[in-house]
Design a protein around this motif. Sequence first.
Motif, mmCIF file in Angstrom:
data_model
loop_
_atom_site.group_PDB
_atom_site.id
_atom_site.type_symbol
_atom_site.label_atom_id
_atom_site.label_comp_id
_atom_site.label_asym_id
_atom_site.label_seq_id
_atom_site.Cartn_x
_atom_site.Cartn_y
_atom_site.Cartn_z
ATOM 1 N N LYS A 137 0.860 -1.180 0.000
ATOM 2 C CA LYS A 137 0.000 0.000 0.000
ATOM 3 C C LYS A 137 0.900 1.233 0.000
ATOM 4 C CE LYS A 137 -3.740 2.572 0.764
ATOM 5 N NZ LYS A 137 -4.716 2.844 -0.292
ATOM 6 N N ILE A 138 0.858 2.007 -1.083
ATOM 7 C CA ILE A 138 1.730 3.180 -1.227
ATOM 8 C C ILE A 138 0.928 4.448 -0.946
ATOM 9 C CG2 ILE A 138 3.200 4.483 -2.821
ATOM 10 C CD1 ILE A 138 3.668 1.840 -4.322
ATOM 11 N N SER A 139 1.464 5.296 -0.059
ATOM 12 C CA SER A 139 0.763 6.543 0.287
ATOM 13 C C SER A 139 1.093 7.667 -0.682
ATOM 14 C CB SER A 139 1.116 6.969 1.715
ATOM 15 O OG SER A 139 2.512 7.224 1.827
ATOM 16 N N LEU A 140 2.340 7.686 -1.201
ATOM 17 C CA LEU A 140 2.762 8.716 -2.148
ATOM 18 C C LEU A 140 4.095 8.309 -2.769
ATOM 19 C CD1 LEU A 140 5.328 10.491 -0.780
ATOM 20 C CD2 LEU A 140 3.483 11.379 0.613
ATOM 21 N N PHE A 141 4.420 8.935 -3.894
ATOM 22 C CA PHE A 141 5.750 8.842 -4.489
ATOM 23 C C PHE A 141 6.400 10.211 -4.363
ATOM 24 C CE2 PHE A 141 3.870 5.278 -6.946
ATOM 25 C CZ PHE A 141 4.851 4.313 -6.719
ATOM 26 N N ALA A 142 7.597 10.268 -3.787
ATOM 27 C CA ALA A 142 8.360 11.518 -3.727
ATOM 28 C C ALA A 142 9.585 11.358 -4.623
ATOM 29 C CB ALA A 142 8.795 11.814 -2.294
ATOM 30 N N ILE A 143 9.742 12.263 -5.574
ATOM 31 C CA ILE A 143 10.894 12.233 -6.476
ATOM 32 C C ILE A 143 11.816 13.369 -6.065
ATOM 33 C CG2 ILE A 143 11.653 12.359 -8.881
ATOM 34 C CD1 ILE A 143 8.720 11.486 -9.613
ATOM 35 N N ASP A 144 12.864 13.028 -5.314
ATOM 36 C CA ASP A 144 13.788 14.051 -4.809
ATOM 37 C C ASP A 144 14.831 14.371 -5.880
ATOM 38 O OD1 ASP A 144 14.608 15.867 -2.970
ATOM 39 O OD2 ASP A 144 15.572 14.426 -1.619
ATOM 40 N N ALA A 162 12.509 7.288 -16.656
ATOM 41 C CA ALA A 162 11.514 6.212 -16.523
ATOM 42 C C ALA A 162 10.448 6.538 -15.477
ATOM 43 C CB ALA A 162 12.215 4.908 -16.167
ATOM 44 N N LEU A 163 10.690 7.549 -14.630
ATOM 45 C CA LEU A 163 9.754 7.858 -13.545
ATOM 46 C C LEU A 163 8.448 8.464 -14.063
ATOM 47 C CD1 LEU A 163 12.245 9.321 -10.898
ATOM 48 C CD2 LEU A 163 11.410 6.987 -11.116
ATOM 49 N N SER A 164 8.429 8.857 -15.347
ATOM 50 C CA SER A 164 7.188 9.395 -15.913
ATOM 51 C C SER A 164 6.089 8.334 -15.922
ATOM 52 C CB SER A 164 7.429 9.890 -17.343
ATOM 53 O OG SER A 164 7.850 8.807 -18.165
ATOM 54 N N GLY A 165 6.473 7.042 -15.857
ATOM 55 C CA GLY A 165 5.494 5.956 -15.901
ATOM 56 C C GLY A 165 4.825 5.645 -14.574
ATOM 57 N N LEU A 166 5.249 6.293 -13.487
ATOM 58 C CA LEU A 166 4.655 6.001 -12.165
ATOM 59 C C LEU A 166 3.146 6.250 -12.166
ATOM 60 C CD1 LEU A 166 7.291 7.585 -9.718
ATOM 61 C CD2 LEU A 166 6.945 5.153 -10.213
ATOM 62 N N HIS A 167 2.751 7.332 -12.813
ATOM 63 C CA HIS A 167 1.332 7.708 -12.790
ATOM 64 C C HIS A 167 0.469 6.687 -13.540
ATOM 65 C CE1 HIS A 167 -2.057 10.281 -12.237
ATOM 66 N NE2 HIS A 167 -2.232 10.483 -13.524
ATOM 67 N N GLU A 168 1.042 6.065 -14.572
ATOM 68 C CA GLU A 168 0.271 5.083 -15.344
ATOM 69 C C GLU A 168 0.022 3.813 -14.524
ATOM 70 O OE1 GLU A 168 2.666 4.684 -18.859
ATOM 71 O OE2 GLU A 168 2.633 6.869 -19.122
ATOM 72 N N ARG A 169 1.017 3.382 -13.775
ATOM 73 C CA ARG A 169 0.866 2.167 -12.959
ATOM 74 C C ARG A 169 0.079 2.421 -11.685
ATOM 75 N NH1 ARG A 169 4.077 -2.669 -13.461
ATOM 76 N NH2 ARG A 169 5.514 -2.568 -15.223
ATOM 77 N N TRP A 170 0.267 3.613 -11.085
ATOM 78 C CA TRP A 170 -0.416 3.921 -9.813
ATOM 79 C C TRP A 170 -1.161 5.257 -9.968
ATOM 80 C CZ3 TRP A 170 4.602 1.918 -9.887
ATOM 81 C CH2 TRP A 170 4.774 0.672 -9.277
ATOM 82 N N PRO A 171 -2.232 5.286 -10.744
ATOM 83 C CA PRO A 171 -2.905 6.564 -11.034
ATOM 84 C C PRO A 171 -3.510 7.241 -9.818
ATOM 85 C CG PRO A 171 -4.174 4.695 -11.877
ATOM 86 C CD PRO A 171 -2.856 4.145 -11.450
ATOM 87 N N GLU A 172 -3.808 6.471 -8.758
ATOM 88 C CA GLU A 172 -4.448 7.053 -7.565
ATOM 89 C C GLU A 172 -3.439 7.560 -6.537
ATOM 90 O OE1 GLU A 172 -7.741 7.402 -7.559
ATOM 91 O OE2 GLU A 172 -7.643 6.488 -9.560
ATOM 92 N N VAL A 173 -2.139 7.265 -6.750
ATOM 93 C CA VAL A 173 -1.125 7.634 -5.745
ATOM 94 C C VAL A 173 -0.548 9.008 -6.083
ATOM 95 C CG1 VAL A 173 1.096 7.009 -4.713
ATOM 96 C CG2 VAL A 173 -0.546 5.213 -5.321
ATOM 97 N N PRO A 174 -0.622 9.972 -5.164
ATOM 98 C CA PRO A 174 -0.070 11.303 -5.450
ATOM 99 C C PRO A 174 1.444 11.271 -5.602
ATOM 100 C CG PRO A 174 -0.708 11.161 -3.139
ATOM 101 C CD PRO A 174 -1.210 9.908 -3.798
ATOM 102 N N ARG A 175 1.939 12.168 -6.466
ATOM 103 C CA ARG A 175 3.383 12.287 -6.674
ATOM 104 C C ARG A 175 3.826 13.701 -6.310
ATOM 105 N NH1 ARG A 175 3.502 11.759 -12.672
ATOM 106 N NH2 ARG A 175 1.482 12.744 -12.338
ATOM 107 N N ILE A 176 4.986 13.785 -5.685
ATOM 108 C CA ILE A 176 5.557 15.092 -5.375
ATOM 109 C C ILE A 176 7.011 15.085 -5.844
ATOM 110 C CG2 ILE A 176 5.910 14.327 -2.966
ATOM 111 C CD1 ILE A 176 5.931 17.321 -2.166
ATOM 112 N N ALA A 177 7.337 15.953 -6.787
ATOM 113 C CA ALA A 177 8.704 16.078 -7.299
ATOM 114 C C ALA A 177 9.308 17.342 -6.696
ATOM 115 C CB ALA A 177 8.696 16.164 -8.822
ATOM 116 N N LEU A 178 10.562 17.237 -6.243
ATOM 117 C CA LEU A 178 11.175 18.357 -5.524
ATOM 118 C C LEU A 178 12.575 18.636 -6.057
ATOM 119 C CD1 LEU A 178 10.051 16.047 -3.162
ATOM 120 C CD2 LEU A 178 9.808 18.227 -1.982
#
Length: 607
Positions: A137-144, A162-178
Amino acid sequence: MTSLGTETSDALQVLHRVFGYDSFRGGQQEIIEHVVGGGDALVLMPTGGGKSLCYQIPALVREGVGVVVSPLIALMQDQVDALRALGVRAGFLNSTQDFEQRRQVESDFLSGELDLLYLAPERLTVESTVRLLERGKISLFAIDEAHCVSQWGHDFRPDYLALSGLHERWPEVPRIALTATATEATHAEIATRLNLGDARHFVASFDRPNIQYRIVGKNEPKRQLLDLLRTEHAGDAGIVYCLSRNSVEKTAEFLTQNGITAVPYHAGLDTRTRATNQARFLREEGLVVVATIAFGMGIDKPDVRFVAHLDLPKSVEGYYQETGRAGRDGLPSTAWLAYGLQDVVQQRKMIDTSEGDAAHRRRLGTHLDAMLALCETVECRRVQLLNYFGQQGTPCGNCDTCLTPPESWDGTVPAQKLLSAVYRLQHERRQKFGAGQVIDILLGKTTPKVTQHSHDSLSVFGIGTELRDTEWRGVVRQLLAQGLLSVEGDYGTLVLTDASAEVLGRQREVRLRREPERVARAAKPRRAAEAVDMPAEAAPVFERLRAWRAATAKEQGVPPYVVFHDKTLRQIATEAPSTLAELGTISGVGENKLAKYGQPILDTLAG
């Protein structure tokens, strides 16, 4: 989904309970609420601005495990140690672990025993890692360090694409890039390449008021550096950047011979030596690391008191990112750069011989021009830096140009004389020479080289005696910086540009920067507003607390800042709490650290 009020109260509760802070800084709260609510975010925030809290707190508030993509394997252990010291259940998966260690972390992830899991970007290209994540169960993806996705940046990492594909596999998981640095172009590139076009963008102020920016003319730069360290940063931790591996080695050796504890770091060293030197820098107090730009990304050490450059950085972005490693704790720090004519010649030559097409070389040239403009400005350095990132600023009163304002003078006639000398050599004699020979001609020096080539018969011989040799070198440097002169070939010979004709034809005025005759030593960096002013009587108490911290950190095998930051120890020394309840009100003392270190601190204060 929880209401906005609940999200705010939950986040504040975690901030206070886990991290020991009473309120958020800057735009942290807005970012955290957005991500807790399930939104994607692209965050541009300076180093030391509190980026990590923007994903750590949402990961603790939301259900599941926060997956953090971090580019530096060597730092994951320390990042996880720092979180565990706060009572956060953190782990990592990377190539430094054996099978049993990886299996334990995977088991913890699947059973919900982790709050945060750190991964290198290349792990997400391995199918077994993707399958593991799909089972949890993933709460979020953080791309530091999200700027690593920029293909024209010096920190480019192909695996980030390759990280552009995270949203396609986990569309409901929020992503934060910093990221801590990005021009508008890099900002747009990050959004495109990471598929964050619909994300909310948060851009904080890039101002770091606690850093004092200073750029000096080169005059035995290693000696200048040594003087800086002895007079202003004795016993301080810092980073010295050099362009070449050879320069790194020689500078580290020079500092060591002169009583400064320094170690080298560059890609030519073996992996063990690099890892050892990096670990020493993180865990020892007062160590100086001399490095190429291969060092520093992701460094969490808060008490780096200075960053020095002995060679000109290739871009303002690189310079800002590297200097940003100083003063992450908000205490006064120095960003110092030694810069000279040879830097400009060398950088121009590197661009001319670089791989890539003409557009790429033009881009490199634009980056260098902006860096040269920062070096040559007579205005506030901080204002110039902020303008580069598309932000407004007012003169800071805390950089060298504010503290010791340089003069701007009409250099049109000297520029015409110098360009005329280059023209005579190039067109009358079909010859090209470097700056030294041209200056000798202008000064009327009868050197063997001048005599050999009969340059004393040129009409421009001896017409420049109104300026000294060093002043002429400054003229050459600034004409190169302004694109009114260029260099070519392996020997850096001077040649005219299209714009030179405007000066020779008296169609263009040339303004130059003149350094004050005697540059007063810049004032000691002023204390940042948020830094704790420590009364004299608290100083010995602070040193006792530092000694306790060093012993505790050594015993636990972690860097001292993982136990407590200097800033927290300063406040403890100043307020001298006598009970655990009083100690718990100090900024940076969360529940876990109070339980773990509270009594030893009170004992140290009583001693």
